[in-house]
Design an enzyme around this catalytic site. Structure first.
Site, PDB file in Angstrom:
ATOM      1  N   VAL A 109     -16.130  16.245   5.228  1.00  0.00           N
ATOM      2  CA  VAL A 109     -17.522  16.280   5.685  1.00  0.00           C
ATOM      3  C   VAL A 109     -18.403  15.371   4.844  1.00  0.00           C
ATOM      4  O   VAL A 109     -19.220  14.624   5.370  1.00  0.00           O
ATOM      5  CB  VAL A 109     -18.063  17.720   5.669  1.00  0.00           C
ATOM      6  N   ALA A 110     -18.239  15.439   3.522  1.00  0.00           N
ATOM      7  CA  ALA A 110     -19.124  14.662   2.651  1.00  0.00           C
ATOM      8  C   ALA A 110     -18.425  14.378   1.337  1.00  0.00           C
ATOM      9  O   ALA A 110     -17.521  15.114   0.923  1.00  0.00           O
ATOM     10  CB  ALA A 110     -20.433  15.422   2.410  1.00  0.00           C
ATOM     11  N   MET A 111     -18.858  13.304   0.674  1.00  0.00           N
ATOM     12  CA  MET A 111     -18.295  12.916  -0.619  1.00  0.00           C
ATOM     13  C   MET A 111     -19.420  12.404  -1.506  1.00  0.00           C
ATOM     14  O   MET A 111     -20.215  11.551  -1.112  1.00  0.00           O
ATOM     15  CB  MET A 111     -17.229  11.829  -0.422  1.00  0.00           C
ATOM     16  N   GLU A 112     -19.442  12.912  -2.736  1.00  0.00           N
ATOM     17  CA  GLU A 112     -20.575  12.717  -3.643  1.00  0.00           C
ATOM     18  C   GLU A 112     -20.521  11.413  -4.423  1.00  0.00           C
ATOM     19  O   GLU A 112     -20.878  11.375  -5.613  1.00  0.00           O
ATOM     20  CB  GLU A 112     -20.639  13.893  -4.625  1.00  0.00           C
ATOM     21  N   ASN A 113     -20.114  10.321  -3.822  1.00  0.00           N
ATOM     22  CA  ASN A 113     -20.064   9.051  -4.549  1.00  0.00           C
ATOM     23  C   ASN A 113     -21.432   8.750  -5.169  1.00  0.00           C
ATOM     24  O   ASN A 113     -22.448   8.794  -4.475  1.00  0.00           O
ATOM     25  CB  ASN A 113     -19.652   7.934  -3.598  1.00  0.00           C
TER      26      ASN A 113
ATOM     27  N   GLU B 131     -24.044  17.795  -2.250  1.00  0.00           N
ATOM     28  CA  GLU B 131     -23.749  16.490  -2.851  1.00  0.00           C
ATOM     29  C   GLU B 131     -24.808  16.097  -3.879  1.00  0.00           C
ATOM     30  O   GLU B 131     -24.501  15.466  -4.896  1.00  0.00           O
ATOM     31  CB  GLU B 131     -23.622  15.419  -1.767  1.00  0.00           C
TER      32      GLU B 131
ATOM     33  N   HIS C 120     -23.896  17.679  -7.053  1.00  0.00           N
ATOM     34  CA  HIS C 120     -22.800  16.987  -7.743  1.00  0.00           C
ATOM     35  C   HIS C 120     -23.304  15.872  -8.666  1.00  0.00           C
ATOM     36  O   HIS C 120     -22.569  15.443  -9.569  1.00  0.00           O
ATOM     37  CB  HIS C 120     -21.832  16.395  -6.723  1.00  0.00           C
TER      38      HIS C 120
ATOM     39  N   TYR D 195     -14.281  26.550  -4.575  1.00  0.00           N
ATOM     40  CA  TYR D 195     -15.723  26.594  -4.344  1.00  0.00           C
ATOM     41  C   TYR D 195     -16.288  27.993  -4.589  1.00  0.00           C
ATOM     42  O   TYR D 195     -17.162  28.185  -5.436  1.00  0.00           O
ATOM     43  CB  TYR D 195     -16.037  26.195  -2.893  1.00  0.00           C
TER      44      TYR D 195
END
Length: 542
Positions: A150-154, A178, A181, A267
């Site tokens: 769903v999402a990635m905290e780059n 995110e 993060h 989580y």
């Protein structure tokens, strides 16, 4: 590195490429020490054709138009998995003083309308809790539905799947997670994937502190109740003695892909432990002060659990004197190494105004005899929050198959209401339809799968279709839609369809055009697929 033909994008105009480094995939992108224990700065030079926008998770960037060359520099040390690249038909709009959103042109207006002004609000709330945002910009790029999570905290550039745009409350939670993060995971990182909860558990706790500050305790408790329901559902599937339910998972080197540990224990059990620590302080604001000090001490480094717990006890010497780490039944060591559910869960009574209607409606539909249909049917789900509706539907899913009279009345009361709602709600209703073999609504399952290209909205339905009596129906839909799916997703669905097939049932291939690639159903499901647990209940955000 995911390469997409134009047909796999929303605009169907230009090719697209993105990388996904979490957990140990960036070794296929560039030579690196692919471990979260090692951090470094990086620079990159990328040449791209005219009309292709390139972005990276970097603090600085320049573009030499004459040469078609982009240059990037990340000035702060990051682990290898946070180096990320995306390129395609992307345009942007500013949505705050330090944020912009990037998306394909056809999606940009929706992204702006959903997020304009919101990200700055969330960043400001996070800074008030945990100290300055250290990465400069916080931009967001929406990716095609092939994005595998769903999402990635780059850092500086959060990646989010475009499919989530229609589900407002899930979008809010995913972006705030995110944002969290930026402090927990990016600034201070777990040194080993065996302790991923140090990133995910703390980020989930921080996310809920931010949502409490911006949306109130009731909404936060509702979302937490939904996730903890999912945790207990996964516990039943896995069994309480499963080693992956430990917060400190022991990995044999080279034997397990750490990405397979992205489960709800990481989580939610991690969150429960962090919440328990906050309760020991008596006031969550005191715990906020500790976390600010923790970030300041360890930023740009990687830590183990003992670093966090030693810092906690040193920050609160009175708790250390009380030997809270050894409290019977709640020992820190037991939190980390015991299998099973969390040793303690948060008090969610502040969310009762939102959760009680869900519990009441669920009881009306599941208490025999079914003589409360009039009362149940008077409930207007369109007035509910998304998390209320998905909590209700998830509980009906847990009870499926339902009595035939119940599923018939449910459809009469709610099916038309649910048709107009977001995909997070619709997929749950359609899973209820499938698990109850409710044929009058089966055409909606077909329609949904014909219009979905993302893993999170296809895999759960195919799994349910193939578990029951509807595998031939699933095969028919797959033959018709496989060309619009990314090859990785296509292969996963093929593996689901192949389970238990020996030989394959006869398929009417007259509807398959001659240019349709032959579908190869593998005889043996991969070990990874066999060991996977369906996460239909939860959107996994890295």
């Amino acid at each position: 590195i995911w390469w997409l033909d134009p047909e796999l994008t929303y605009g169907n105009a230009k090719p697209f490429v993105f990388t996904q480094g979490h957990s140990v995939c960036n070794r296929s992108f560039f030579p690196c020490f692919d471990t979260p224990a090692v951090k470094c700065t990086y620079s990159a030079t990328v040449k791209a054709p005219a009309g292709i926008q390139v972005l990276m998770s970097a603090t600085q960037s320049t573009y030499l138009e004459e040469e078609g060359v982009y240059q990037f520099y990340m000035e702060y040390p990051v682990p290898a998995y946070l180096v990320a690249l995306v390129a395609g038909d992307l345009i942007h709009a500013d949505i705050g003083p330090r944020s912009r959103v990037w998306a394909e042109p056809c999606l940009l207006p929706t992204a702006i309308s959903k997020l304009s002004g919101m990200v700055e609000r969330w960043l400001t709330a996070a800074e008030s809790l945990y100290g300055p945002y250290i990465w400069g910009r916080y931009d967001i790029v929406f990716l095609p539905p092939s994005f595998p999570i769903v999402a990635m905290e780059n850092p500086c550039l959060t990646f989010i799947i475009s499919s989530i745009l229609e589900s407002d409350e899930f979008l809010i939670i995913d972006v705030i997670h995110e944002v969290a993060h930026s402090w927990f995971g990016n600034a201070v990182t777990n040194a080993t994937w065996e302790e991923m909860w140090l990133s995910e558990g703390l980020a989930t706790y921080a996310q809920r502190r931010i949502t409490t500050e911006t949306y109130g305790a009731a909404f936060t408790c509702l979302e937490t109740a939904f996730r903890l329901d999912a945790l207990h559902r996964q516990m039943k599937l896995l069994g309480e003695d499963n080693p992956v339910s430990k917060l400190q998972v022991k990995l044999e080197p080279g034997s397990v892909n750490p990405s397979n540990l992205m489960n709800l224990f990481t989580y939610e059990k991690g969150y429960c432990f962090v919440y328990y620590l906050s309760q020991l302080c008596g006031d969550p604001r005191h715990f906020d002060s500790f976390l600010r000090a923790y970030i300041e001490k360890y930023k740009f480094t990687s830590v183990v659990a003992q670093d966090l717990l030693d810092s906690f006890l040193n920050f609160f010497p009175e708790l250390k004197e009380q030997c809270v780490e050894s409290k019977a039944g709640l020992e820190f060591e037991r939190w980390l190494n015991a299998t099973g559910p969390p040793l303690a869960e948060p008090d969610l009574s502040q969310g009762s105004s939102l959760t009680r209607p869900v519990e009441t409606l669920f009881k009306l539909w599941t208490t025999e005899p079914l003589d409360s249909v009039a009362a149940a049917s008077s409930v207007d789900l369109t007035k509910w929050r998304t998390f209320q509706t998905v909590l209700f539907l998830d509980r009906l899913l847990d009870g499926s198959p339902l009595p035939r009279e119940v599923i018939k009345k449910l459809s009469e009361c709610y099916s038309s209401q649910l048709d107009s709602m977001n995909a997070e709600i619709r997929i749950r209703w359609l899973q209820i339809v499938v698990r109850n073999d409710y044929y009058p609504d089966l055409y909606k399952v077909r329609r949904f799968l014909e219009n979905q290209m993302s893993r999170m909205y296809t895999i759960p339905l195919y799994e349910d279709l193939c578990t029951g009596t509807l595998k031939s129906f699933a095969l028919e839909i797959f033959y018709q839609t496989q060309n619009q799916l990314h090859p990785n997703l296509r292969k996963t669905i093929q593996q689901i369809l192949s389970q238990g097939l020996n030989p394959l049932p006869a398929i009417d291939t007259t509807a398959v055009t001659t240019d349709t690639p032959a579908m190869v159903l593998e005889d043996k499901v991969s070990e990874a697929t066999n060991g996977a647990i369906s996460l239909r209940d939860v959107n996994v955000s890295a």
